[in-house]
Design a protein around this motif. Structure first.
Motif, PDB file in Angstrom:
ATOM      1  N   ASP A  94       1.064   6.877   2.054  1.00 29.94           N
ATOM      2  CA  ASP A  94      -0.051   8.104   2.544  1.00 29.94           C
ATOM      3  C   ASP A  94      -1.676   7.310   2.648  1.00 29.94           C
ATOM      4  O   ASP A  94      -2.809   8.022   2.592  1.00 29.94           O
ATOM      5  N   THR A  95      -1.742   5.884   2.380  1.00 29.06           N
ATOM      6  CA  THR A  95      -3.052   5.330   2.606  1.00 29.06           C
ATOM      7  C   THR A  95      -3.417   5.561   3.925  1.00 29.06           C
ATOM      8  O   THR A  95      -2.878   5.636   5.120  1.00 29.06           O
ATOM      9  N   THR A  96      -5.035   5.559   3.820  1.00 29.45           N
ATOM     10  CA  THR A  96      -5.639   6.086   5.211  1.00 29.45           C
ATOM     11  C   THR A  96      -6.931   4.938   5.535  1.00 29.45           C
ATOM     12  O   THR A  96      -6.959   4.073   4.383  1.00 29.45           O
TER      13      THR A  96
ATOM     14  N   LEU B  73       0.935  -1.200  -0.052  1.00 27.95           N
ATOM     15  CA  LEU B  73       0.110   0.108   0.104  1.00 27.95           C
ATOM     16  C   LEU B  73       0.922   1.216  -0.002  1.00 27.95           C
ATOM     17  O   LEU B  73       1.969   1.159   0.508  1.00 27.95           O
TER      18      LEU B  73
ATOM     19  N   PHE C 279      -3.662   0.379  -7.088  1.00 27.95           N
ATOM     20  CA  PHE C 279      -4.356   1.192  -6.118  1.00 27.95           C
ATOM     21  C   PHE C 279      -3.218   2.359  -5.813  1.00 27.95           C
ATOM     22  O   PHE C 279      -2.149   2.473  -5.232  1.00 27.95           O
ATOM     23  N   ARG C 280      -3.728   3.604  -6.453  1.00 25.71           N
ATOM     24  CA  ARG C 280      -3.015   4.809  -6.481  1.00 25.71           C
ATOM     25  C   ARG C 280      -1.283   4.710  -6.731  1.00 25.71           C
ATOM     26  O   ARG C 280      -0.700   4.992  -5.946  1.00 25.71           O
TER      27      ARG C 280
ATOM     28  N   CYS D 191       1.858   4.990   6.895  1.00 24.79           N
ATOM     29  CA  CYS D 191       1.556   3.587   6.511  1.00 24.79           C
ATOM     30  C   CYS D 191       2.510   2.867   6.298  1.00 24.79           C
ATOM     31  O   CYS D 191       3.586   3.341   5.698  1.00 24.79           O
TER      32      CYS D 191
ATOM     33  N   ASP E 200      -9.289   5.143   2.751  1.00 26.09           N
ATOM     34  CA  ASP E 200      -9.340   4.730   1.601  1.00 26.09           C
ATOM     35  C   ASP E 200      -9.417   3.433   1.270  1.00 26.09           C
ATOM     36  O   ASP E 200     -10.054   2.755   0.232  1.00 26.09           O
ATOM     37  N   LEU E 201      -8.960   2.458   2.503  1.00 29.58           N
ATOM     38  CA  LEU E 201      -9.236   1.249   2.406  1.00 29.58           C
ATOM     39  C   LEU E 201     -10.589   0.584   2.469  1.00 29.58           C
ATOM     40  O   LEU E 201     -11.008  -0.320   1.881  1.00 29.58           O
TER      41      LEU E 201
END
Length: 94
Positions: A12-14, A9, A67-68, A42, A17-18
């Motif tokens: 900066d994943t939150t 991931l 994913f991003r 993260c 987001d998930l």
């Protein structure tokens, strides 16, 4: 209830987001995103709990997807195979 591992991931994943990503496959029961103690970013992985059939749909639909900017790894959580201190496996050699 199945616990899903999500890896690779972005930093900066939150949790939001998930939740948005996995909720396309069913109801997300809980999320535990792992963060670095010092930076708060993260660590690149987390765990998601979903009902069995929804979790399997999420694994099939999201594993290897972009994913991003990252190709994420999504699979069922694997239980640790090593035993107690020293990393010995029960009944086995090092």
């Amino acid at each position: 209830m199945l616990r899903i591992y999500a890896g690779n991931l972005p930093q900066d994943t939150t949790e939001k987001d998930l939740t948005e990503l996995f909720s396309t496959h069913g109801r997300v029961r809980s999320i535990k995103l792992m963060h670095d103690v010092f930076s708060g970013k993260c660590k690149g992985f987390g765990f998601i709990e979903m009902e069995g059939h929804e979790a399997r749909a999420a694994i099939a639909g999201l594993n290897g997807k972009e994913f991003r900017g990252n190709l994420i790894r999504v699979n069922e959580e694997r239980k640790e195979t090593r035993g107690g201190p020293g990393g010995r496996r029960p009944g086995g050699r090092r």
